[in-house]
Design a protein around this motif. Structure first.
Motif, short mmCIF file in Angstrom:
data_model
loop_
_atom_site.label_atom_id
_atom_site.label_comp_id
_atom_site.label_asym_id
_atom_site.label_seq_id
_atom_site.Cartn_x
_atom_site.Cartn_y
_atom_site.Cartn_z
N GLN A 84 -24.54 -1.95 -28.39
CA GLN A 84 -24.01 -2.27 -29.88
C GLN A 84 -24.44 -3.71 -30.34
O GLN A 84 -24.93 -3.98 -31.46
N HIS A 85 -24.79 -4.42 -29.28
CA HIS A 85 -25.33 -5.94 -29.52
C HIS A 85 -26.69 -5.79 -28.96
O HIS A 85 -26.93 -5.67 -27.63
N PHE A 86 -27.47 -6.07 -29.87
CA PHE A 86 -29.04 -6.06 -29.54
C PHE A 86 -29.53 -6.86 -28.39
O PHE A 86 -28.95 -7.90 -28.60
N SER A 87 -30.45 -6.50 -27.70
CA SER A 87 -31.00 -7.62 -26.77
C SER A 87 -32.40 -7.92 -27.12
O SER A 87 -33.27 -7.46 -26.51
N LEU A 88 -32.61 -8.45 -28.15
CA LEU A 88 -34.28 -8.84 -28.72
C LEU A 88 -34.41 -10.19 -28.99
O LEU A 88 -33.44 -11.09 -29.09
N PHE A 89 -35.38 -10.67 -28.53
CA PHE A 89 -35.94 -12.02 -29.01
C PHE A 89 -36.41 -12.14 -30.31
O PHE A 89 -37.48 -11.61 -30.79
N GLU A 90 -35.60 -12.86 -31.18
CA GLU A 90 -36.06 -13.22 -32.51
C GLU A 90 -37.44 -13.66 -32.55
O GLU A 90 -38.27 -13.35 -33.66
N PRO B 157 -36.69 9.52 -22.33
CA PRO B 157 -35.21 9.69 -21.82
C PRO B 157 -34.83 11.23 -22.10
O PRO B 157 -35.66 11.81 -23.09
N LYS B 158 -34.03 11.67 -21.21
CA LYS B 158 -33.47 13.31 -21.15
C LYS B 158 -32.06 12.96 -22.02
O LYS B 158 -31.37 13.86 -22.44
N LEU B 159 -31.59 11.58 -21.81
CA LEU B 159 -30.21 11.45 -22.47
C LEU B 159 -30.33 9.95 -23.32
O LEU B 159 -30.53 8.90 -22.19
N LEU B 160 -29.92 9.96 -24.25
CA LEU B 160 -29.71 8.57 -24.91
C LEU B 160 -28.36 8.29 -25.28
O LEU B 160 -27.85 9.09 -25.94
N ILE B 161 -27.96 7.04 -24.83
CA ILE B 161 -26.50 6.64 -25.21
C ILE B 161 -26.72 5.98 -26.25
O ILE B 161 -27.22 4.83 -26.45
N MET B 162 -25.72 6.01 -27.32
CA MET B 162 -25.84 5.16 -28.56
C MET B 162 -24.30 4.53 -28.81
O MET B 162 -23.45 5.37 -28.93
N ASP B 163 -24.33 3.22 -28.52
CA ASP B 163 -22.97 2.72 -28.68
C ASP B 163 -22.36 2.18 -30.20
O ASP B 163 -23.39 1.23 -30.65
#
Lengths: 356, 499
Positions: free
Chosen positions: B86-92, B155-161
């Motif tokens: 839900q909270h992205f982990s990206l470097f701005e 992936p064979k399974l993608l989890i999206m929160d």
């Protein structure tokens, strides 16, 4: 395997037990160190001189209180600022500046005998410390300069300023050019509260101040303001607190109290202004504040503990020729174990077997 | 029928609390499977177990018919499970490409990432430029970066929160196209959400959890939204009833309010104007990062505004701080709970003091009356059904929904003449959201004015009498909802012209 698991609630038992555990661990480690370094001296007698004698011998005990008083006063101010997340680590400098300012007033009225002289010196001492810490507050607010660096670096300036003063305007004119001031007039000296010792009224002032601070932190919005500003600056704005005021308050209070302690040191045990005024009380008080978990009444007890390490450390130097670093080793271990044991308040230790 | 992942009888306890109690879940090949539940129902625990960051106390899992017990997320990824948090982990400050490389477990030197990124981007309609700096991207675009990062691992399974909580309606429908295509190409999707309409739209199966237990697995299209919600919360929902009262005179107005942001990623507010009447609920819709935070700071009084820009009850309040504004009966609920509206390391009692107009008598001359404080917080806890053992609990120990109820309650109990609230139900479960909406409506029915700033368009549409849209620091006029209202709002949200 050992694992730390967060507790759902802080453990009250551990709040009380962790200091005892830390003390035990410190004593244990000290014991081990002595076993390794001592030759021909029984460890038990060193322990006695270090930890017990200062408590049972009335002269040493009075000296312990003399050393505890400035630590209490400075530690109190620091604990307030640290709660707000304002890291004044230059109390040593403010201590010196307070000592200089207060002494200068005392020396200006060198020949005057008056009841108002000591209060006037006290005010000058407080203002001296406030002014010095105020520089850091101003720079932080106006130019976002980090107060840790400013207060620390100003400490060196203060020590040099002290020696400049003692070689210049404040030097004793008839002192054979020694860098020392005149000895203060009696009415410029702190009243002694324990006849025959050097114990002065500073101890009582420290206790009163700690109670005032306790009220301020517990029952007054000021305490909430510094607490909220320290742990959640945005929430402090949400509550309508002015963050600049928090910076000013924190630094002026910690600086003022350090200045007060400086003047008390000059007008108390020293009785004059000398280059030996700074004795690291300003830095040691940081340990005092943290040992007390920044609690204003706790500061009284942690200052006693640290003062014990000073007096005991001096005693083993004299009696057994042990190095002076014993005191610092002891203080370092104490803080280390205190901080380490405090983790047990928020976490519990769980032992478990790993599979495979 | 083939199953990609079978989870059987999983139990996981924290002390006395059973976060998962005998939970089972089966995800079919190439399907979109919803995981529904309120906050604290055990969704996160279950997902963490599947993703290898927690190990269960008992129970077993099968991955494509083989034993599966991951020791770490790394092992889960090796098996082909990927997750978009839900909270992205990206470097701005880094580019899209750099961010994607950083997120991969193994990187070959010769791999041509730009090309691969563009390939996936074209294949699944994930519009992205690999060389762009992430700090310049919208939330939706950042999510696309996260999805591509996952796809790079086949992936064979993608989890999206909770993937849609921050997206515009247009971005949501784009995302759905992508997800459907992914599923058709053989990647199963575990879709965590509390937005039931969406679940009914794209998921072929749903597993519902409540209090750590499995309620049931069902086909969402066979149940109404209301039925699903009631399964989730385990009780009947109250219907919202907005009294049709005559709207009173104007109580609060914003005129010509502009502000240059001091943050380089901040948004400049440009000439904001708005009027609110007594008894009305006004909404400001818009995607996050379009000036909501900056506007909220000015409205709360954390930053003062120029003279004549803010007017409350005929009084110029621009230069008053938040405490002084509360004295006039303006109250605020900021979006961020921990660290802004509440101090995590303080008790609920202490947190009461963040909002302390003199009328509460919690303080007099700044001396705190702790007994009064405790009475007030007890009152908030009882009235708004905040689940906590006592008012001495630390704010951070409460679940998000409970803390939100406490924060909204703390302000509502003052009977504000004007309540300004940002994201009132962000991350709050359906039951609590329903309660909060109900409380807001009751307040307006009593004649108070409310301003809601929210990214949740459904919330704005269901509560507000008047809707403005905030986009790139500009506030639109109130949208005329009579014809094609939703379409206009969508346009305005992505920066269309004010009509």
């Amino acid at each position: 395997m050992i694992r730390l698991i967060p507790r759902v609630e802080n453990s009250t038992a551990m709040v009380l037990l962790s200091p005892l555990l830390a003390l035990t661990l410190t004593a244990l480690s000290a014991y081990l160190i002595f076993v390794f370094i001592l030759v021909d001296i029984p460890v038990s007698s060193v322990f006695f001189t270090l930890f017990v004698e200062p408590l049972i011998d009335s002269y040493y005990f009075s000296e312990l209180l003399v050393k505890a008083a400035p630590l209490m006063i400075i530690g109190l101010g620091l604990s307030i600022g640290f709660r707000a997340g304002i890291w004044n680590i230059g109390a040593e400098g403010q201590f010196v500046m307070g000592g200089i300012a207060g002494s200068a007033v005392g020396l200006y009225f060198y020949n005057v005998e008056a009841f108002w002289l000591l209060p006037l010196m006290t005010i000058a001492g407080i203002l001296g410390g406030m002014f010095y810490a105020g520089i850091a507050a101003f720079l932080r607010i106006k130019y976002q300069v980090n107060e840790i660096l400013v207060t620390l670096m100003l400490t060196y300036v203060a020590v040099l300023f002290l020696s400049a003063m003692l070689q210049g305007p404040l030097r004793n004119p008839s002192g054979f050019n020694f860098p020392e001031s005149r000895i203060f007039h009696d009415s410029a000296m702190l009243p002694i509260i324990w006849e025959g010792t050097r114990l002065h009224i500073g101890l009582i002032v420290a206790i009163i101040l700690s109670l005032v601070a306790w009220f301020g932190i517990k029952k007054h919005m000021f305490g909430m303001q510094i607490k909220i500003s320290g742990s959640a600056p945005r929430a402090a704005k949400f509550a309508g607190f002015d963050d600049n005021k928090t910076v000013w308050y924190s630094l002026l209070i910690s600086g003022g109290l350090a200045g007060l302690a400086g003047l008390f040191e000059a007008a108390g045990p020293a009785g004059q202004l000398t280059p030996g005024l700074p004795q690291f009380y300003g830095f040691t008080a940081i340990i005092v504040a943290f040992l007390a978990r920044l609690h204003p009444v706790g500061v009284l007890f942690s200052a006693l503990l640290i003062a014990l390490s000073y007096v005991g450390g001096e005693n083993v130097q004299i009696e057994y020729n042990l190095p002076s670093s014993i005191t610092q080793i002891f203080q370092g271990m104490l803080l280390f174990y205190f901080l380490a044991c405090d983790i047990l308040i928020k976490y519990k230790v769980v032992l478990f077997k790993t599979k495979n | 029928m083939k199953y990609q992942l079978e989870v059987s009888n999983i139990t996981k306890s924290y002390g006395d609390l059973k976060a998962n109690d005998n939970v089972s879940l089966r995800i079919k090949d190439s399907s979109i499977h919803a995981l529904l539940g309120e906050n604290g129902a055990g969704k996160s625990t279950l997902v963490k177990i599947i993703y290898g960051s927690l190990s269960p106390d008992s129970g077993e899992m099968k991955w494509a018919n083989n034993e599966y017990s991951p020791k770490s997320p790394f092992q889960a990824r090796e098996n082909g499970i990927a997750m978009v948090f839900q909270h992205f982990s990206l470097f701005e400050s880094l580019t899209v490409e750099e961010n994607i490389i950083l997120g991969l477990d193994s990187v070959g030197l010769n791999d041509n990432f730009s090309e691969q990124i563009i390939k996936y981007s074209k294949q699944y309609g994930l519009d992205i430029n690999p060389q762009q700096v992430v700090g310049d991207l919208s939330v939706g675009a950042r999510q696309r970066v996260e999805i591509i990062r996952c796809l790079m691992q086949n992936p064979k399974l993608l989890i999206m929160d909770e993937p849609t909580s921050v997206l515009t309606p247009q971005e949501v429908s784009d995302l759905f196209v992508t997800l459907k295509k992914l599923a058709a190409d053989g990647c199963a999707i575990l879709y965590i959400s509390h937005k039931l309409e969406e679940v009914r739209e794209i998921c072929s199966e749903a597993t519902i959890l409540r209090d750590g237990k499995l309620v049931q697995s069902c086909i969402p299209q066979e149940h109404s939204q209301k039925e699903l919600a009631e399964m989730m919360i385990g009780k009947k929902l109250t219907e919202l009833a907005r009294a049709n009262i005559a709207v009173g005179e104007s109580i609060f107005s914003i005129d010509n309010l502009s502000r240059k942001s001091d943050d380089i990623y901040g948004v400049n507010l440009d000439n904001i104007a708005l009027k609110i009447n007594k008894g009305s609920i006004v909404g400001i819709a818009g995607v996050a990062g379009n000036g909501q935070d900056e506007l909220m700071e000015l409205l709360i009084g954390e930053i003062s505004s120029p003279k004549t820009t803010l007017n409350f009850n005929g009084q110029d309040i621009g230069t008053l701080n938040s405490h002084e504004r509360r004295q006039l009966s303006m109250f605020f609920v900021p979006e961020e709970r921990l660290g802004h509206g509440a101090v995590p390391d303080m008790s609920l009692d202490e947190n009461m003091l963040l909002s302390r107009p003199d009328s509460t008598e919690m303080t007099s001359n700044d001396v705190i009356d702790w007994k009064k404080v405790a009475t007030h917080s007890k009152n908030v806890i009882d009235t708004f059904d905040v689940q906590t053992p006592s008012s001495r609990m630390l704010a951070k120990s409460l679940s998000g929904g409970n803390l939100q109820k406490f924060m909204v309650g703390r302000e509502l109990i003052q009977n504000p003449e004007l309540l300004i609230v940002a994201q009132p139900t962000w991350g709050v479960d359906a039951g609590s959201a329903n309660n909060i909406h109900q409380a807001l409506i009751e307040l307006a029915n009593k004649g108070s004015a409310i301003l809601i700033i929210s990214q949740d368009l459904d919330e704005i549409l269901s509560l507000c009498d008047k809707i403005h849209v905030l986009s790139e620091g500009k506030l639109s006029d109130a949208v005329d909802m009579k014809s094609k209202g939703l379409e206009k709002i969508s346009q305005l949200m992505v920066g269309g012209k004010t009509q």
